[in-house]
Design a protein around this motif. Structure first.
Motif, PDB file in Angstrom:
ATOM      1  N   ALA A 103       0.838  -1.197   0.000  1.00 41.80           N
ATOM      2  CA  ALA A 103       0.000   0.000   0.000  1.00 41.80           C
ATOM      3  C   ALA A 103       0.871   1.244   0.000  1.00 41.80           C
ATOM      4  CB  ALA A 103      -0.931   0.010   1.213  1.00 41.80           C
ATOM      5  N   PHE A 104       0.350   2.284  -0.640  1.00 41.87           N
ATOM      6  CA  PHE A 104       0.960   3.608  -0.613  1.00 41.87           C
ATOM      7  C   PHE A 104      -0.154   4.632  -0.582  1.00 41.87           C
ATOM      8  CE2 PHE A 104       0.705   2.301  -5.056  1.00 41.87           C
ATOM      9  CZ  PHE A 104       0.137   3.403  -5.693  1.00 41.87           C
ATOM     10  N   PHE A 105       0.209   5.870  -0.244  1.00 40.62           N
ATOM     11  CA  PHE A 105      -0.763   6.955  -0.157  1.00 40.62           C
ATOM     12  C   PHE A 105      -0.581   7.892  -1.340  1.00 40.62           C
ATOM     13  CE2 PHE A 105      -0.080   6.739   4.745  1.00 40.62           C
ATOM     14  CZ  PHE A 105      -0.721   5.520   4.800  1.00 40.62           C
ATOM     15  N   THR A 106      -1.652   8.590  -1.684  1.00 43.99           N
ATOM     16  CA  THR A 106      -1.595   9.596  -2.731  1.00 43.99           C
ATOM     17  C   THR A 106      -2.723  10.584  -2.507  1.00 43.99           C
ATOM     18  OG1 THR A 106      -1.426   9.940  -5.124  1.00 43.99           O
ATOM     19  CG2 THR A 106      -3.072   8.352  -4.377  1.00 43.99           C
ATOM     20  N   PRO A 122     -12.514   3.231   6.961  1.00 48.43           N
ATOM     21  CA  PRO A 122     -11.641   3.062   8.123  1.00 48.43           C
ATOM     22  C   PRO A 122     -10.150   3.067   7.795  1.00 48.43           C
ATOM     23  CG  PRO A 122     -13.286   1.295   8.022  1.00 48.43           C
ATOM     24  CD  PRO A 122     -13.479   2.154   6.816  1.00 48.43           C
ATOM     25  N   GLU A 123      -9.762   2.466   6.667  1.00 47.26           N
ATOM     26  CA  GLU A 123      -8.342   2.409   6.318  1.00 47.26           C
ATOM     27  C   GLU A 123      -7.808   3.811   5.991  1.00 47.26           C
ATOM     28  OE1 GLU A 123      -5.370  -0.214   3.497  1.00 47.26           O
ATOM     29  OE2 GLU A 123      -7.440  -0.860   3.755  1.00 47.26           O
ATOM     30  N   VAL A 124      -8.607   4.600   5.297  1.00 45.96           N
ATOM     31  CA  VAL A 124      -8.210   5.980   4.979  1.00 45.96           C
ATOM     32  C   VAL A 124      -8.195   6.814   6.259  1.00 45.96           C
ATOM     33  CG1 VAL A 124      -8.842   8.077   3.704  1.00 45.96           C
ATOM     34  CG2 VAL A 124      -9.046   5.831   2.608  1.00 45.96           C
ATOM     35  N   ALA A 159      -5.072   9.663  10.316  1.00 48.23           N
ATOM     36  CA  ALA A 159      -4.746   9.871  11.731  1.00 48.23           C
ATOM     37  C   ALA A 159      -3.236   9.914  11.921  1.00 48.23           C
ATOM     38  CB  ALA A 159      -5.371   8.772  12.591  1.00 48.23           C
ATOM     39  N   ARG A 160      -2.498   9.123  11.140  1.00 48.67           N
ATOM     40  CA  ARG A 160      -1.027   9.131  11.222  1.00 48.67           C
ATOM     41  C   ARG A 160      -0.439  10.298  10.451  1.00 48.67           C
ATOM     42  NH1 ARG A 160      -0.731   3.800   9.054  1.00 48.67           N
ATOM     43  NH2 ARG A 160       0.947   4.549   7.732  1.00 48.67           N
ATOM     44  N   VAL A 161      -0.865  10.466   9.207  1.00 47.96           N
ATOM     45  CA  VAL A 161      -0.291  11.487   8.330  1.00 47.96           C
ATOM     46  C   VAL A 161      -0.698  12.897   8.757  1.00 47.96           C
ATOM     47  CG1 VAL A 161      -0.254  12.373   5.958  1.00 47.96           C
ATOM     48  CG2 VAL A 161      -0.134   9.922   6.374  1.00 47.96           C
ATOM     49  N   GLY A 162      -1.907  13.042   9.241  1.00 49.56           N
ATOM     50  CA  GLY A 162      -2.434  14.362   9.597  1.00 49.56           C
ATOM     51  C   GLY A 162      -1.633  15.079  10.667  1.00 49.56           C
ATOM     52  N   GLN A 163      -0.841  14.339  11.425  1.00 47.42           N
ATOM     53  CA  GLN A 163      -0.020  14.919  12.484  1.00 47.42           C
ATOM     54  C   GLN A 163       1.419  15.171  12.035  1.00 47.42           C
ATOM     55  OE1 GLN A 163      -1.703  15.813  15.234  1.00 47.42           O
ATOM     56  NE2 GLN A 163      -3.420  14.988  14.077  1.00 47.42           N
ATOM     57  N   SER A 164       1.701  14.900  10.770  1.00 47.94           N
ATOM     58  CA  SER A 164       3.075  15.013  10.279  1.00 47.94           C
ATOM     59  C   SER A 164       3.219  16.196   9.323  1.00 47.94           C
ATOM     60  CB  SER A 164       3.480  13.726   9.555  1.00 47.94           C
ATOM     61  OG  SER A 164       2.802  13.636   8.316  1.00 47.94           O
ATOM     62  N   ALA A 165       4.457  16.459   8.961  1.00 47.24           N
ATOM     63  CA  ALA A 165       4.737  17.530   8.001  1.00 47.24           C
ATOM     64  C   ALA A 165       4.136  17.219   6.635  1.00 47.24           C
ATOM     65  CB  ALA A 165       6.248  17.730   7.881  1.00 47.24           C
ATOM     66  N   ALA A 166       3.908  15.945   6.333  1.00 56.07           N
ATOM     67  CA  ALA A 166       3.353  15.545   5.041  1.00 56.07           C
ATOM     68  C   ALA A 166       1.867  15.866   4.911  1.00 56.07           C
ATOM     69  CB  ALA A 166       3.577  14.055   4.819  1.00 56.07           C
ATOM     70  N   ALA A 167       1.209  16.256   5.998  1.00 50.31           N
ATOM     71  CA  ALA A 167      -0.230  16.526   5.951  1.00 50.31           C
ATOM     72  C   ALA A 167      -0.576  17.565   4.896  1.00 50.31           C
ATOM     73  CB  ALA A 167      -0.732  16.970   7.326  1.00 50.31           C
ATOM     74  N   GLY A 168       0.267  18.571   4.740  1.00 52.42           N
ATOM     75  CA  GLY A 168       0.001  19.629   3.772  1.00 52.42           C
ATOM     76  C   GLY A 168      -0.119  19.127   2.349  1.00 52.42           C
ATOM     77  N   ALA A 212      -5.699   9.457  -0.159  1.00 56.96           N
ATOM     78  CA  ALA A 212      -6.258   8.182  -0.617  1.00 56.96           C
ATOM     79  C   ALA A 212      -5.222   7.102  -0.343  1.00 56.96           C
ATOM     80  CB  ALA A 212      -6.591   8.240  -2.102  1.00 56.96           C
ATOM     81  N   VAL A 213      -5.693   5.915  -0.076  1.00 55.43           N
ATOM     82  CA  VAL A 213      -4.828   4.753   0.117  1.00 55.43           C
ATOM     83  C   VAL A 213      -4.961   3.881  -1.126  1.00 55.43           C
ATOM     84  CG1 VAL A 213      -4.408   2.672   1.500  1.00 55.43           C
ATOM     85  CG2 VAL A 213      -5.113   4.802   2.630  1.00 55.43           C
ATOM     86  N   VAL A 214      -3.830   3.507  -1.689  1.00 53.03           N
ATOM     87  CA  VAL A 214      -3.835   2.591  -2.835  1.00 53.03           C
ATOM     88  C   VAL A 214      -3.334   1.239  -2.342  1.00 53.03           C
ATOM     89  CG1 VAL A 214      -2.973   2.105  -5.152  1.00 53.03           C
ATOM     90  CG2 VAL A 214      -3.441   4.475  -4.463  1.00 53.03           C
ATOM     91  N   ARG A 215      -4.192   0.249  -2.470  1.00 51.12           N
ATOM     92  CA  ARG A 215      -3.822  -1.123  -2.133  1.00 51.12           C
ATOM     93  C   ARG A 215      -3.450  -1.834  -3.428  1.00 51.12           C
ATOM     94  NH1 ARG A 215      -8.369  -3.861   1.510  1.00 51.12           N
ATOM     95  NH2 ARG A 215      -9.672  -2.210   0.738  1.00 51.12           N
ATOM     96  N   ALA A 216      -2.274  -2.404  -3.435  1.00 55.38           N
ATOM     97  CA  ALA A 216      -1.790  -3.123  -4.610  1.00 55.38           C
ATOM     98  C   ALA A 216      -1.740  -4.610  -4.283  1.00 55.38           C
ATOM     99  CB  ALA A 216      -0.412  -2.610  -5.016  1.00 55.38           C
ATOM    100  N   ARG A 217      -2.636  -5.368  -4.879  1.00 57.42           N
ATOM    101  CA  ARG A 217      -2.673  -6.819  -4.664  1.00 57.42           C
ATOM    102  C   ARG A 217      -1.645  -7.454  -5.595  1.00 57.42           C
ATOM    103  NH1 ARG A 217      -6.475 -10.498  -2.107  1.00 57.42           N
ATOM    104  NH2 ARG A 217      -6.844  -8.532  -1.104  1.00 57.42           N
ATOM    105  N   VAL A 218      -0.623  -8.056  -5.023  1.00 59.65           N
ATOM    106  CA  VAL A 218       0.491  -8.608  -5.791  1.00 59.65           C
ATOM    107  C   VAL A 218       0.020  -9.815  -6.597  1.00 59.65           C
ATOM    108  CG1 VAL A 218       2.755  -9.707  -5.638  1.00 59.65           C
ATOM    109  CG2 VAL A 218       2.192  -7.759  -4.153  1.00 59.65           C
ATOM    110  N   GLN A 219       0.328  -9.788  -7.897  1.00 59.51           N
ATOM    111  CA  GLN A 219       0.020 -10.920  -8.765  1.00 59.51           C
ATOM    112  C   GLN A 219       1.278 -11.731  -9.050  1.00 59.51           C
ATOM    113  OE1 GLN A 219      -1.889  -8.494 -11.786  1.00 59.51           O
ATOM    114  NE2 GLN A 219      -3.864  -9.333 -11.156  1.00 59.51           N
ATOM    115  N   THR A 220       2.348 -11.052  -9.437  1.00 63.15           N
ATOM    116  CA  THR A 220       3.620 -11.727  -9.659  1.00 63.15           C
ATOM    117  C   THR A 220       4.754 -10.828  -9.200  1.00 63.15           C
ATOM    118  OG1 THR A 220       3.898 -10.871 -11.898  1.00 63.15           O
ATOM    119  CG2 THR A 220       2.810 -13.024 -11.676  1.00 63.15           C
ATOM    120  N   MET A 221       5.865 -11.462  -8.865  1.00 64.39           N
ATOM    121  CA  MET A 221       7.098 -10.752  -8.536  1.00 64.39           C
ATOM    122  C   MET A 221       8.209 -11.309  -9.407  1.00 64.39           C
ATOM    123  SD  MET A 221       7.205 -10.670  -4.396  1.00 64.39           S
ATOM    124  CE  MET A 221       6.075  -9.701  -3.422  1.00 64.39           C
TER     125      MET A 221
END
Length: 183
Positions: A57-60, A102-104, A109-118, A148-157
């Motif tokens: 997962a990553f945020f955007t 809930p996931e967002v 809740a984590r990001v909103g308290q950081s410098a990245a919130a902006g 937004a949270v992006v969930r990436a379901r791994v298919q192959t590596m």
């Protein structure tokens, strides 16, 4: 390296990258297909690696072009490189964009308290020109975030290890199946 342990070892490194800001796999390149059917690539920050679920997962910003691209074509590739490990990992994944729930809320809740919130509070979506004379993006007057949270379901590596002695190793991992490949 014992072949049966390789998938777990890869997931360990992915999990480590979510915690260690200096890990090479912390900032993979995400490749998507644009509305113009051309490839687009950008760096993202890996936030979660869930081996049991086979998910990354990553945020955007929910208004970013990558969100529209992933909603139109959820297939993507993440490319990781670690100079310390001398490992490259290419991950083919099917992505899902979450803009509420809930996931967002937990992520905010984590990001909103950081410098990245902006990054998630600007009035304009990413990629928009700034108004003349502005030195920084204008914050949204509502105070509402666009995380937004992006969930990436791994298919192959596709894992590649570059040996210092010229002995390179490569493997494809699909589910629990591991296939050794010519590097």
């Amino acid at each position: 390296m014992i072949p049966d342990h390789l998938p777990h070892r890869i997931w360990q490194e992915l999990a480590r990258a979510t915690q260690d800001r200096h890990h090479g796999w912390r900032t993979p390149v995400l490749a998507t297909v644009g509305a113009d059917q051309q490839p687009n690539a950008r760096t993202v920050v890996l936030r979660q690696a869930r081996e049991p679920l086979g998910e990354l997962a990553f945020f955007t910003d929910g208004r970013s072009p990558k969100v529209a691209e992933l909603q139109a074509q959820p297939q993507a590739v993440l490319v990781f490189w670690s100079a310390r490990l001398r490992w490259q990992l290419r991950v083919a994944a099917r992505c899902e964009v979450l803009t509420d729930g809930p996931e967002v809320d937990a992520a905010w809740a984590r990001v909103g308290q950081s410098a990245a919130a902006g990054d998630y509070l600007t009035a304009q979506p990413p990629g928009q020109p700034w108004a003349e004379g502005e030195l920084e993006p204008v914050p949204a007057s509502s105070g509402a975030h666009h995380l937004a949270v992006v969930r990436a379901r791994v298919q192959t590596m596709d894992w590649l290890a570059l040996g210092l002695d010229g002995q390179h190793r490569r493997a494809r991992i699909e589910g629990q199946a591991l296939t050794w490949l010519t590097p």
